[in-house]
Design a protein around this motif. Structure first.
Motif, PDB file in Angstrom:
ATOM      1  N   ALA A  77       0.966  -1.063   0.141  1.00  0.00           N
ATOM      2  CA  ALA A  77      -0.141  -0.038  -0.017  1.00  0.00           C
ATOM      3  C   ALA A  77       0.711   1.183  -0.062  1.00  0.00           C
ATOM      4  O   ALA A  77       1.781   1.420   0.800  1.00  0.00           O
ATOM      5  CB  ALA A  77      -1.095   0.138   1.022  1.00  0.00           C
ATOM      6  N   LYS A  78       0.685   2.118  -1.101  1.00  0.00           N
ATOM      7  CA  LYS A  78       1.357   3.497  -1.120  1.00  0.00           C
ATOM      8  C   LYS A  78       0.360   4.570  -0.775  1.00  0.00           C
ATOM      9  O   LYS A  78      -0.642   4.714  -1.580  1.00  0.00           O
ATOM     10  CB  LYS A  78       2.003   3.542  -2.491  1.00  0.00           C
ATOM     11  N   ILE A  79       0.795   5.378   0.420  1.00  0.00           N
ATOM     12  CA  ILE A  79      -0.203   6.162   0.970  1.00  0.00           C
ATOM     13  C   ILE A  79       0.475   7.500   1.189  1.00  0.00           C
ATOM     14  O   ILE A  79       1.668   7.769   1.306  1.00  0.00           O
ATOM     15  CB  ILE A  79      -0.626   5.844   2.417  1.00  0.00           C
ATOM     16  N   ALA A  80      -0.308   8.680   0.662  1.00  0.00           N
ATOM     17  CA  ALA A  80       0.238   9.863   0.456  1.00  0.00           C
ATOM     18  C   ALA A  80      -0.982  10.840   1.169  1.00  0.00           C
ATOM     19  O   ALA A  80      -2.048  10.799   1.054  1.00  0.00           O
ATOM     20  CB  ALA A  80       0.735  10.457  -0.718  1.00  0.00           C
ATOM     21  N   TYR A  81      -0.220  11.983   2.116  1.00  0.00           N
ATOM     22  CA  TYR A  81      -1.368  12.818   2.748  1.00  0.00           C
ATOM     23  C   TYR A  81      -0.705  14.246   2.491  1.00  0.00           C
ATOM     24  O   TYR A  81       0.423  14.586   2.641  1.00  0.00           O
ATOM     25  CB  TYR A  81      -1.351  12.334   4.081  1.00  0.00           C
ATOM     26  N   ASN A  82      -1.741  15.034   1.922  1.00  0.00           N
ATOM     27  CA  ASN A  82      -1.319  16.455   1.677  1.00  0.00           C
ATOM     28  C   ASN A  82      -2.289  17.318   2.810  1.00  0.00           C
ATOM     29  O   ASN A  82      -3.280  17.329   3.026  1.00  0.00           O
ATOM     30  CB  ASN A  82      -1.938  16.865   0.207  1.00  0.00           C
ATOM     31  N   PRO A  83      -1.229  17.876   3.672  1.00  0.00           N
ATOM     32  CA  PRO A  83      -1.597  18.441   4.787  1.00  0.00           C
ATOM     33  C   PRO A  83      -2.024  20.045   4.435  1.00  0.00           C
ATOM     34  O   PRO A  83      -1.676  21.110   4.595  1.00  0.00           O
ATOM     35  CB  PRO A  83      -0.388  18.725   5.837  1.00  0.00           C
ATOM     36  N   SER A  84      -3.247  20.183   3.575  1.00  0.00           N
ATOM     37  CA  SER A  84      -3.524  21.154   2.959  1.00  0.00           C
ATOM     38  C   SER A  84      -4.581  22.206   3.754  1.00  0.00           C
ATOM     39  O   SER A  84      -4.927  23.034   3.301  1.00  0.00           O
ATOM     40  CB  SER A  84      -4.435  21.115   1.592  1.00  0.00           C
ATOM     41  N   GLY A  85      -4.877  21.648   4.995  1.00  0.00           N
ATOM     42  CA  GLY A  85      -5.839  22.289   5.783  1.00  0.00           C
ATOM     43  C   GLY A  85      -7.254  21.408   5.718  1.00  0.00           C
ATOM     44  O   GLY A  85      -7.586  20.872   4.848  1.00  0.00           O
ATOM     45  N   SER A  86      -7.991  21.756   6.744  1.00  0.00           N
ATOM     46  CA  SER A  86      -9.131  20.814   7.088  1.00  0.00           C
ATOM     47  C   SER A  86     -10.044  21.131   5.888  1.00  0.00           C
ATOM     48  O   SER A  86     -10.648  20.538   5.059  1.00  0.00           O
ATOM     49  CB  SER A  86      -9.909  21.230   8.221  1.00  0.00           C
ATOM     50  N   GLY A  87     -10.465  22.511   5.564  1.00  0.00           N
ATOM     51  CA  GLY A  87     -11.237  22.938   4.494  1.00  0.00           C
ATOM     52  C   GLY A  87     -10.922  22.436   3.187  1.00  0.00           C
ATOM     53  O   GLY A  87     -11.815  21.898   2.349  1.00  0.00           O
ATOM     54  N   ALA A  88      -9.833  22.707   2.866  1.00  0.00           N
ATOM     55  CA  ALA A  88      -9.182  22.208   1.457  1.00  0.00           C
ATOM     56  C   ALA A  88      -9.158  20.759   1.348  1.00  0.00           C
ATOM     57  O   ALA A  88      -9.544  20.393   0.246  1.00  0.00           O
ATOM     58  CB  ALA A  88      -7.690  22.623   1.304  1.00  0.00           C
ATOM     59  N   GLY A  89      -8.972  20.052   2.307  1.00  0.00           N
ATOM     60  CA  GLY A  89      -9.055  18.532   2.267  1.00  0.00           C
ATOM     61  C   GLY A  89     -10.330  17.935   2.229  1.00  0.00           C
ATOM     62  O   GLY A  89     -10.410  17.178   1.351  1.00  0.00           O
ATOM     63  N   VAL A  90     -11.314  18.541   2.799  1.00  0.00           N
ATOM     64  CA  VAL A  90     -12.771  18.114   2.610  1.00  0.00           C
ATOM     65  C   VAL A  90     -13.160  18.359   1.131  1.00  0.00           C
ATOM     66  O   VAL A  90     -13.804  17.503   0.524  1.00  0.00           O
ATOM     67  CB  VAL A  90     -13.790  18.730   3.608  1.00  0.00           C
ATOM     68  N   GLN A  91     -12.985  19.668   0.597  1.00  0.00           N
ATOM     69  CA  GLN A  91     -13.438  20.179  -0.699  1.00  0.00           C
ATOM     70  C   GLN A  91     -12.757  19.180  -1.770  1.00  0.00           C
ATOM     71  O   GLN A  91     -13.190  18.686  -2.683  1.00  0.00           O
ATOM     72  CB  GLN A  91     -12.991  21.367  -1.006  1.00  0.00           C
ATOM     73  N   THR A  92     -11.548  18.646  -1.402  1.00  0.00           N
ATOM     74  CA  THR A  92     -10.782  17.717  -2.299  1.00  0.00           C
ATOM     75  C   THR A  92     -11.352  16.329  -2.172  1.00  0.00           C
ATOM     76  O   THR A  92     -11.530  15.765  -3.282  1.00  0.00           O
ATOM     77  CB  THR A  92      -9.257  17.470  -1.981  1.00  0.00           C
ATOM     78  N   PHE A  93     -11.813  15.969  -1.100  1.00  0.00           N
ATOM     79  CA  PHE A  93     -12.363  14.555  -1.030  1.00  0.00           C
ATOM     80  C   PHE A  93     -14.078  14.688  -1.822  1.00  0.00           C
ATOM     81  O   PHE A  93     -14.259  13.578  -2.348  1.00  0.00           O
ATOM     82  CB  PHE A  93     -12.749  14.222   0.565  1.00  0.00           C
ATOM     83  N   LEU A  94     -14.530  15.660  -1.616  1.00  0.00           N
ATOM     84  CA  LEU A  94     -15.706  15.748  -2.142  1.00  0.00           C
ATOM     85  C   LEU A  94     -15.579  15.919  -3.790  1.00  0.00           C
ATOM     86  O   LEU A  94     -16.685  15.801  -4.432  1.00  0.00           O
ATOM     87  CB  LEU A  94     -16.619  17.295  -1.714  1.00  0.00           C
ATOM     88  N   THR A  95     -14.633  16.079  -4.401  1.00  0.00           N
ATOM     89  CA  THR A  95     -14.477  15.923  -5.754  1.00  0.00           C
ATOM     90  C   THR A  95     -14.198  14.442  -6.153  1.00  0.00           C
ATOM     91  O   THR A  95     -14.117  14.265  -7.211  1.00  0.00           O
ATOM     92  CB  THR A  95     -13.471  16.740  -6.143  1.00  0.00           C
ATOM     93  N   GLY A  96     -13.859  13.690  -5.084  1.00  0.00           N
ATOM     94  CA  GLY A  96     -13.611  12.353  -5.371  1.00  0.00           C
ATOM     95  C   GLY A  96     -11.917  11.867  -5.689  1.00  0.00           C
ATOM     96  O   GLY A  96     -11.596  10.846  -5.851  1.00  0.00           O
ATOM     97  N   ALA A  97     -11.273  13.071  -5.657  1.00  0.00           N
ATOM     98  CA  ALA A  97      -9.755  12.892  -5.747  1.00  0.00           C
ATOM     99  C   ALA A  97      -9.084  12.149  -4.735  1.00  0.00           C
ATOM    100  O   ALA A  97      -7.896  11.607  -4.897  1.00  0.00           O
ATOM    101  CB  ALA A  97      -9.125  13.965  -5.904  1.00  0.00           C
ATOM    102  N   THR A  98      -9.764  12.109  -3.388  1.00  0.00           N
ATOM    103  CA  THR A  98      -9.028  11.253  -2.415  1.00  0.00           C
ATOM    104  C   THR A  98      -9.762  10.435  -1.783  1.00  0.00           C
ATOM    105  O   THR A  98     -10.996  10.051  -1.852  1.00  0.00           O
ATOM    106  CB  THR A  98      -8.295  12.378  -1.399  1.00  0.00           C
ATOM    107  N   ALA A  99      -9.269   9.440  -0.961  1.00  0.00           N
ATOM    108  CA  ALA A  99      -9.987   8.304  -0.387  1.00  0.00           C
ATOM    109  C   ALA A  99     -10.465   8.658   0.882  1.00  0.00           C
ATOM    110  O   ALA A  99     -11.521   8.226   1.345  1.00  0.00           O
ATOM    111  CB  ALA A  99      -9.054   7.258  -0.234  1.00  0.00           C
TER     112      ALA A  99
END
Length: 376
Positions: A77-99
């Motif tokens: 398993a290859k895992i990466a995490y972008n500490p972009s901030g809570s708001g940005a992270g949620v918005q990225t998730f809501l585009t389907g780009a992250t697990a």
């Protein structure tokens, strides 16, 4: 021939006995009352593939420890995490780009609704992954560099961050610190410039405990023009370190050797620690007004008078779908959350980031939410 069969049989039997002994040793290490999450993690088939997460920068130290632990059991398993901030992270998730998304703020109603377009079925939900105090950090020559705390109540902190108290020797501060000689140094406020769950958790303390001095609406965005902004937890910490007279707020895991404010609770001033933050959560309840299934959201009791409690805390969440369009994503999300919330995962976060482990009272409900993720 028979002799060979007998030798193989004895070897196989010995192997079984050895495995049973190892399993027994593993069971003996799980001394907490509820180890169901850890047990589930050990039964999960190895995960393989590439998986992305994004969100709270406050989670960065903990996530790095979790990735190391998870990949130790799942080397493919290859895992990466972008500490972009809570708001940005949620918005990225809501585009389907992250697990998954890491967030220091529970999902808003509209975000739960938006998740219908991303999740294969149902709506996204939030699971607590750790508890951490938010430190009020400062850099003041003769005080913080001498390893000393400064005492403040909620009203004083609120007025400083709203620009109403501008000098370190202001009577509002001096009267609470009669044992300190405070300089006539200007106060420079440092706040988050990005959309941040840490910001919302921080100012929600003012809203509850100093409403007359903090009249802004609750938001992940900094609400006034006081001081200067910095991106991410690391940005705030770095900026506070750079100049004398600065004050800011940051997840306790990244404070380092900066000074911290001891916050008034009842008749005492309590210093920050993971244990002190945990006492507030133990004295808090779940928010039963949130919409959506499988959600576990804590309503922090900022008015706590629990002995030794530090009242400015955040509960950090991981946000996932109950069903994914990609089965591998679902398998990962379920295994990831199982590990992160297990005794082993909580210990890894505590060692790496100084977080407080999740209260045992939440364990069974967290397990139920994780089990709701469909992997077939």
């Amino acid at each position: 021939m028979q002799k060979n069969i007998l030798i193989r049989s004895i070897a196989a039997l010995s192997g079984i006995v050895m495995l049973a002994s190892v399993a027994a040793c593993g069971d003996n290490t799980a001394s907490t009352p509820d180890s169901s999450s850890t047990d589930s993690a050990s039964k999960t088939a190895p995960i393989s593939g590439n998986f992305q997460g994004a969100g709270a920068s406050s989670q960065q130290s903990a996530v790095e420890a979790w990735i190391a632990g998870f990949q130790g059991a799942n080397p493919d398993a290859k895992i990466a995490y972008n500490p972009s901030g809570s708001g940005a992270g949620v918005q990225t998730f809501l585009t389907g780009a992250t697990a998954w998304a890491g967030s220091d703020k529970a999902l808003a109603d509209d975000e739960v609704e938006q998740s219908k377009s991303v999740c294969a079925d149902g709506t996204a939900f939030d699971v607590p992954v750790y508890v951490s105090p938010i430190a009020v950090i400062f850099n003041l020559k003769g005080v913080s560099d001498a390893g000393k705390h400064i005492n403040m109540d909620a009203d004083t902190i609120a007025k400083i961050f709203d620009g109403k108290i501008t000098k370190w020797n202001d009577p509002a501060i001096a009267d609470q610190n009669k044992d300190l000689t405070l300089p006539d140094t200007a106060i420079t406020v440092v706040h988050r410039s990005d959309k941040s769950g840490t910001t919302q958790n921080f100012v929600s303390y003012f809203k509850d405990q100093a409403p007359d001095s903090w009249t802004y609406d609750l938001s992940e965005n900094w609400p006034n023009e006081v001081g200067q902004g910095a991106k991410g937890t690391s940005g705030v910490v770095s900026t506070v370190k750079q100049a004398d007279g600065t004050i800011g707020y940051a997840d306790f895991s990244q404070v380092g050797d900066l000074g911290t404010v001891a916050v008034k609770v009842g008749d005492s001033y309590n210093e920050i620690s993971a244990e002190a933050g945990s006492k507030v959560i133990e004295d808090s309840k779940q928010d039963d007004t949130v919409k959506g299934d499988n959600r576990i959201v804590i309503k922090i009791n900022h008015a706590t008078e629990a002995k030794g409690a530090y009242p400015i805390v955040l509960v950090s969440y991981d946000i996932v779908c109950p069903a994914y369009k990609d089965t591998k994503q679902a398998e990962f999300a379920k295994a990831w959350l199982t590990y992160v919330t297990s005794d082993e995962g909580q210990k890894a976060a505590q060692d790496a980031a100084g977080t407080a482990p999740l209260p045992s009272s939440l364990k069974s409900e967290i397990t139920k939410s994780i089990e709701a993720i469909k992997t077939k």
